[in-house]
Design an enzyme around this catalytic site. Structure first.
Site, PDB file in Angstrom:
ATOM      1  N   HIS A 178       0.813  -1.209   0.000  1.00 22.23           N
ATOM      2  CA  HIS A 178       0.000   0.000   0.000  1.00 22.23           C
ATOM      3  C   HIS A 178       0.853   1.267   0.000  1.00 22.23           C
ATOM      4  CE1 HIS A 178      -3.948   1.859   0.799  1.00 22.23           C
ATOM      5  NE2 HIS A 178      -3.220   2.797   1.368  1.00 22.23           N
ATOM      6  N   SER A 231      -9.060   3.813  -3.315  1.00 19.67           N
ATOM      7  CA  SER A 231     -10.013   2.728  -3.064  1.00 19.67           C
ATOM      8  C   SER A 231     -10.230   2.548  -1.577  1.00 19.67           C
ATOM      9  CB  SER A 231      -9.452   1.428  -3.637  1.00 19.67           C
ATOM     10  OG  SER A 231      -8.267   1.086  -2.939  1.00 19.67           O
ATOM     11  N   HIS A 232     -11.383   2.067  -1.198  1.00 11.48           N
ATOM     12  CA  HIS A 232     -11.611   1.597   0.164  1.00 11.48           C
ATOM     13  C   HIS A 232     -12.433   0.311   0.073  1.00 11.48           C
ATOM     14  CE1 HIS A 232     -11.296   3.502   4.392  1.00 11.48           C
ATOM     15  NE2 HIS A 232     -10.115   3.239   3.903  1.00 11.48           N
ATOM     16  N   GLN A 266     -12.730   1.862  10.697  1.00 17.46           N
ATOM     17  CA  GLN A 266     -12.843   3.017  11.570  1.00 17.46           C
ATOM     18  C   GLN A 266     -14.217   3.662  11.429  1.00 17.46           C
ATOM     19  OE1 GLN A 266      -9.843   1.848  10.160  1.00 17.46           O
ATOM     20  NE2 GLN A 266      -8.794   3.772   9.853  1.00 17.46           N
ATOM     21  N   SER A 273      -6.063   5.938  12.908  1.00 19.34           N
ATOM     22  CA  SER A 273      -7.198   6.772  13.299  1.00 19.34           C
ATOM     23  C   SER A 273      -7.397   7.858  12.246  1.00 19.34           C
ATOM     24  CB  SER A 273      -6.939   7.426  14.653  1.00 19.34           C
ATOM     25  OG  SER A 273      -6.955   6.440  15.663  1.00 19.34           O
ATOM     26  N   GLN A 274      -8.663   8.160  11.991  1.00 22.49           N
ATOM     27  CA  GLN A 274      -8.997   9.096  10.923  1.00 22.49           C
ATOM     28  C   GLN A 274      -8.892  10.544  11.389  1.00 22.49           C
ATOM     29  OE1 GLN A 274     -10.385   7.885   7.663  1.00 22.49           O
ATOM     30  NE2 GLN A 274      -9.123   6.274   8.524  1.00 22.49           N
ATOM     31  N   ASN A 295      -3.778   5.391  -7.655  1.00 22.92           N
ATOM     32  CA  ASN A 295      -3.736   4.513  -6.501  1.00 22.92           C
ATOM     33  C   ASN A 295      -3.852   3.088  -7.023  1.00 22.92           C
ATOM     34  OD1 ASN A 295      -6.143   3.266  -4.367  1.00 22.92           O
ATOM     35  ND2 ASN A 295      -4.165   3.868  -3.547  1.00 22.92           N
TER      36      ASN A 295
END
Ligand SMILES: Nc1ncnc2c1ncn2[C@@H]1O[C@H](COP(=O)(O)OP(=O)(O)O)[C@@H](O)[C@H]1O
Ligand SMILES: [Mg+2]
Lengths: 233, 86, 747, 86
Positions: C48, C94-95, C240, C313-314, C534
């Site tokens: 990643h 992407s998620h 999250q 953490s976001q 990405n």
């Protein structure tokens, strides 16, 4: 004349309102930060749309306690003109400056689309350029926009001509299909009893230029200008 | 000395008001094969940990918070449960 | 969590590092790494963050051009010049995996992440687009994923006040169990306001801003480590919870701070959080950085350095400011009720030094983590399946009896039908710049204060890429460019998100290479450099890798607002004209899949020179104000395109009569291929009859076929061949099918 | 014979996850002057009325519904209370 656009944490239609007043209407306008406590020098306050405090508990519930809201209440009590659009309307409801409450849209989803609203009362400072029964094409963008009030309140709203806009079809008819969110009595916008505080779910600032699909929303801002300038004269 | 209290507040729509979220969940459960449901209602669950001298005091404060902020009495009703944190 | 006593090979493997990689780390450091350092290496060397499998191939992309201000890879996102001192920053990400297990939060936090990538650079985000893929909606779980993902994107984007103006949705069984959620964010900045993600200036303070650090998605960038987590699995969810309200405050505060001129560099804490933001800014700035973890705000007690460094953490940012400007900085963040905590400073020794109070917990030369990360050329092999499915003889496929039915089925299929159910959940009008709303070929966003507008779209067809990744890659770029051209914009640059299976499988890597080559070639000829992107590998379900799915996000520029063009028919009596030609190409089509259940055949071949000529012709006739509408021919072919031109302007539908003898190809092509084949490089336009000759002249000059197919008229879509009806449906019927494909009438 | 049971399900985010709603409400309460709060958490409250032969049976079904639909175990945890409707 001078407009003030209140900025709460999470407001995001603040700039859109500012733009309409300054660039399209050519009137004076300032942002007012929610931590301010004074609103002197303004003729009309706009509480814009957005998601104040994320709307994390209920829409408008936390913003109503912002320092500025006390000043807004005072301003309204003295007869100052206040417009709450979408989240701004929700804040006015939570502050009890307008009666009723908002519930989730009947389809439980966020809805962004143009709708038609019918002018029910043109004797207000917000609608004096409209005809009774005139149909305005204005977009909505909300998930908690189903207006609710009990029988009694609805009764008084009607009695005092406080229902300013109703959702309708293109011809101005009240049909269930044209009530996008399930609001009681098709209510899209109401005023207080004195008629100087308006709350509405549709976004007139998004319908103030033909390039965006409608100029109808401008009538509301221009009515305010006319009301204020007329008063001064 | 202040003690720690754990309060749980259950907020639901007033009886009599349509509860589309509840009905949607009910339909979803029914389509999963749960046919014996007579009602589903959807609300909020808020846990508040607060310090106070007495349980009474804590309760008092909790009610105030509900009245001022946590609950909108036009459309919602609530109940709560409070106890000292062990 | 507790630190393990010793670093064993099992532990190394659990971190997704190979034995060789571990040896390399030891050699570089000249010693064994400690546990925190192992964690830091593992995330920075993960696929990643390091692009270790894709880097060599991504170098094939053309990345420079006259409009490129900052090239892909140099910063968090590439930057494209649009004139008048303005620059566009765009990126797609992407998620997929988080959305597969928690669709709402997974998608929401995906939106949050890509927005941070944009305002990190000093640009105000002005638009979002989403490219989505799911399994078939017949399955309840897929419906749950679909509505959860759309709801999550809506919740985050709407709350941020950024309009979601476009996107795409496909449904195919290949995405069963592995949906794709790609989100693109576009921002605009004044050129001289751009910020770099670089740490410079010895002694400059490093600030931590935003949400507190918890144990979220620990090491999400690198590994899913059973061994390590057995007992802590419970408190370590991989998903999250998004906090768009906090992000809105961060956005406004950061942009406000930039205007004060105190910012040296800024980077969001995305994947690998503190680790990547500190080491990457230091690496880009050729400096070093020292931070003290004891100063990091945290949500939970007992977090060890390892956890703080790896947490994802976001809604957090790392901001490097000029020394002595702490007070100005604090004023801005206080105003927005955000804490900005100094956690360290810029050094000049090239090291990332991590302290926990007085204890030194990590000390690594930053370049080891960034530039020196391993890179691999993976093994590749052409997949065997291709031999079997490529050659489908069209003659064995029966021609349909009733074309009315076929068109209705296609229009009602979720992949083709109206996406209103999706985009109406998005606030696509906020900021009052959305001049062309979702539902057209591309969204158009005006730039207030100028005559200009930008056009945005995203495209990609996994089935094409499965059947022919090279052509499929080319088509993704070409179709995106064509979409942008149809609204009157000149294609400027792309961003992309490459969704593939496990790259260590040779056939997956072959697919990857061929797609990248296709995209690179198309970008070269169409002159749309790659401004960023990405890569998402390991998209697999129990049946194997998903279809290779590159998604291309395209930016186009409309120099003058009155070049704007829309896809729908407008005036009774207008002529309907096809730019481009029809070939007998039904391989890989939606028609073949839907009507005949076949995912096979040779997909349409794309001639890039022809594509360019068609696009130039279209742009020229739009800009000369010769056309009333333009719409590109894509999934579902000519018949679906015609139907969309008739019905997509809700409330102002227009009928059409088409005479097929107008096609020079009519004698040589099967009817189903003519109506539903997906031959590329075609655009359907309509115009006033008096403009036809001029359009023909432009087309001839560009050597583009230009045939007059029929006329806009009435309230039916009628297709005839030598006066005999081939297809004839009322607009009402067409509209109903098309509108209900996704919504099933629930409104 | 089936009996009617009233079940109450309390769903909250797993400990350890960020709870932006809870923390925002906490801050709002604090700015209203409630300074003695140590934590606020925000969740869902679902009332389900269901018919079953025994309490055990009702409980069993309820748990199933939670597992299948009402709760996402990846991010949420829940507790419940069930009793026969009087
Ligand atoms: N997920 C989505 N989000 C927002 N808009 C969407 C989405 N999916 C489709 N749309 C919009 O619906 C329209 C039609 O999409 P699509 O059928 O993919 O068009 P095309 O085939 O021309 O690329 C486009 O304007 C597109 O932006
Ligand atoms: Mg498409």
């Amino acid at each position: 004349m001078r407009f003030g656009v209140v900025v709460f944490p999470g407001s995001n239609c603040d700039y859109d309102c500012y733009y309409v007043v300054r660039d399209l209407l050519g009137e004076e306008v300032d942002f007012i930060w929610h931590k301010e406590r004074r609103v002197e020098g303004f003729d009309c306050l706009i509480l814009p749309g957005g998601f104040s405090y994320g709307d994390y508990l209920r829409t408008g519930a936390i913003a109503r306690f912002s320092p500025i809201m006390r000043a807004v209440s005072g301003f309204a009590a003295r007869g100052g003109l206040v417009i709450g659009i979408c989240n701004g309307f929700q804040i006015l409801l939570e502050s009890n400056l307008l009666p009723g409450a908002m519930m989730k849209n009947k389809n439980l989803r966020f809805i962004c689309r143009f709708v038609n609203i019918r002018v029910e009362n043109n004797l207000t400072s917000f609608t004096n350029l409209c005809q009774i029964g005139q149909v305005l094409k204005v977009p909505i963008a909300h998930i908690d926009g189903s207006y609710y009030a009990d029988h009694e309140i609805i009764g008084t709203l009607k009695e005092n001509n406080q229902i300013i806009f109703r959702y309708c079809n293109e011809e101005g008819g009240l049909a269930q299909e044209s009530n996008p969110n399930g609001s009681k009595d098709f209510i899209a916008g109401i005023s207080n009893r004195q008629g100087n505080v308006l709350g509405l779910m549709p976004h007139p600032e998004r319908a103030s230029e033909s390039i965006l699909g409608s100029e109808d929303g401008r009538l509301i801002f221009e009515s305010v200008v006319r009301a204020v300038k007329g008063r001064v004269k | 000395m202040q003690k720690l209290f754990q309060a749980k507040v259950y907020v639901s729509l007033k009886k009599g008001l349509a509860d589309p979220q509840g009905s949607t969940i009910k339909e979803a459960l029914e389509s999963l094969g749960y046919r014996n449901l007579s009602e589903v209602r959807f609300g909020k669950y808020i846990e508040v940990k607060l310090r106070a001298k007495t349980k009474k005091g804590a309760e008092q404060k909790l009610k105030e918070m509900c009245g001022k902020l946590l609950v909108n009495p036009i459309i919602e009703e609530y109940s709560y449960h409070i106890e000292e944190e062990g | 969590m507790k630190e393990p006593e010793r670093i064993t090979l099992d532990l190394v493997r659990a971190h997704g590092l190979t034995e060789e990689e571990y040896k390399k780390i030891k050699d570089m450091l000249g010693r064994d790494p400690n546990f925190t350092e192992l964690g830091i290496f593992s995330v920075m060397w993960s696929e990643h963050c390091s692009y270790k499998s894709s880097k060599p191939l991504l170098r094939m992309f053309p990345t420079s051009g006259e409009n490129i201000l900052i090239k892909a890879g140099e910063e968090n996102a590439g930057v494209v010049d649009i004139g008048e001192g303005l620059a566009v920053v765009m990126k797609m990400e992407s998620h997929n995996h988080p959305s597969a297990v928690e669709p709402f939060q997974g998608a929401a936090t995906g939106v949050g992440g890509i927005i941070r990538d944009i305002f990190t650079m000093g640009a105000r985000p002005i638009a979002l687009l989403d490219s989505l893929r799911f399994g078939h909606l017949g399955n309840g779980h897929n419906r749950y994923l679909f509505s959860g993902v759309v709801g999550g994107i809506a919740a985050y984007g709407n709350c941020m006040g950024i309009p979601t103006v476009g996107g795409e949705v496909y449904f195919d069984e290949t995405y069963e169990g592995n949906p794709l959620v790609n989100v693109m964010c576009v921002g605009v900045a004044r050129r001289d306001n751009l910020v770099k993600a670089r740490a410079g200036g010895l002694g400059n303070p490093v600030l931590y801003v935003g949400a507190d650090t918890g144990r979220d998605g620990l090491g999400g960038a690198s590994f899913a480590s059973r061994e390590l987590t057995e007992e802590s699995d419970k408190d370590r969810p991989a998903v999250q919870i998004g906090d768009p309200f906090k992000e809105k405050l961060l956005l406004e505060a950061c942009l406000e701070l930039l205007n004060t001129g105190v910012v040296v560099g800024m980077q969001d804490m995305g994947a690998a959080g503190l680790t990547s933001s500190t080491s990457e800014t230091a690496s880009r700035g050729n400096s070093g950085m020292r931070i003290d973890l004891s100063l990091v705000p945290r949500r939970e007690e007992g977090m060890i350095p390892y956890e703080l460094m790896l947490s994802e953490s976001q809604e957090r940012m790392l901001v490097i400011i000029k020394r002595g400007k702490e007070r100005e900085t604090r004023r801005v963040f206080d105003k927005w009720d955000l804490h900005a905590v100094p956690i360290g400073e810029v050094t000049d020794d090239g090291y990332l030094t991590v302290l926990d109070k007085d204890r030194r917990v990590a000390e690594i030369p930053v370049k080891f983590l960034t530039e020196d990360a391993p890179v691999y050329m993976r093994e590749e092999r052409e997949p065997e399946y291709l031999g079997k499915i490529k050659d489908v003889s069209i003659s064995t496929i029966p021609e349909p009896q009733d074309y009315d039915d076929v068109l209705k089925i296609l229009l009602a299929s979720p992949t083709i039908s109206s996406k209103r159910w999706v985009y109406e959940q998005y606030d696509y009008m906020i900021r009052t710049d959305t001049v062309l709303r979702p539902g057209g070929d591309a969204a158009v966003i005006r730039i207030k204060g100028t005559e200009k507008a930008i056009a945005l779209t995203c495209d990609g067809n996994g089935r094409y890429c499965f059947l022919d990744p090279y052509e499929g890659g080319k088509i993704a770029v070409a179709e995106a460019a064509r979409n942008v051209v149809c609204v009157g914009a000149k294609p400027l640059a792309i961003t992309n998100c490459l969704n593939f299976g496990n790259p260590t499988k040779p056939y997956v890597f072959w697919q990857f290479r061929r797609c990248v080559e296709g995209i690179a070639d198309a970008c070269g000829i169409l002159e749309t450099p790659v401004s960023g992107g990405n890569v998402s590998f390991y998209n697999e379900n129990p049946k194997g890798a998903i279809d290779p799915t590159p998604v291309v996000g395209m930016l186009g520029l409309i120099e003058k607002m009155d070049f704007l063009c829309t896809p729908w028919f407008k005036k009774e009596g207008d002529l309907i004209i096809l730019l481009g030609e029809c070939r007998e190409e039904i391989g890989g089509s939606e028609y073949l899949q839907l009507i005949h259940g076949l995912k096979a055949g040779q997909i349409p071949r794309l001639d890039l020179e022809r594509e360019r000529a068609v696009q130039n012709t279209c742009l020229e006739v739009i800009r000369a104000h010769l056309v009333s509408s333009a719409h590109d021919c894509s999934e579902g072919g000519l018949a679906v395109t015609l139907a969309e031109c008739c019905i997509s302007n809700s409330g102002k539908e227009r009928g059409a009569i088409i005479e097929l003898e107008a096609f020079p190809e009519i004698l040589s092509i099967r009817m189903d291929a003519l109506l539903f084949g997906e031959t590329q490089s075609r655009i359907l336009i309509s115009c006033h009859p008096r403009n036809f000759l001029q359009i023909q002249r432009v087309a001839r000059r560009n050597k583009v076929p230009c045939a007059r197919l029929g006329v806009v008229t009435g309230d039916r879509l009628t297709i005839r061949r030598i006066k005999k009806r081939v297809l004839d449906l009322s607009l009402k019927e067409l509209g109903e099918k098309w509108r209900k494909g996704l919504s099933h009438g629930d409104d």
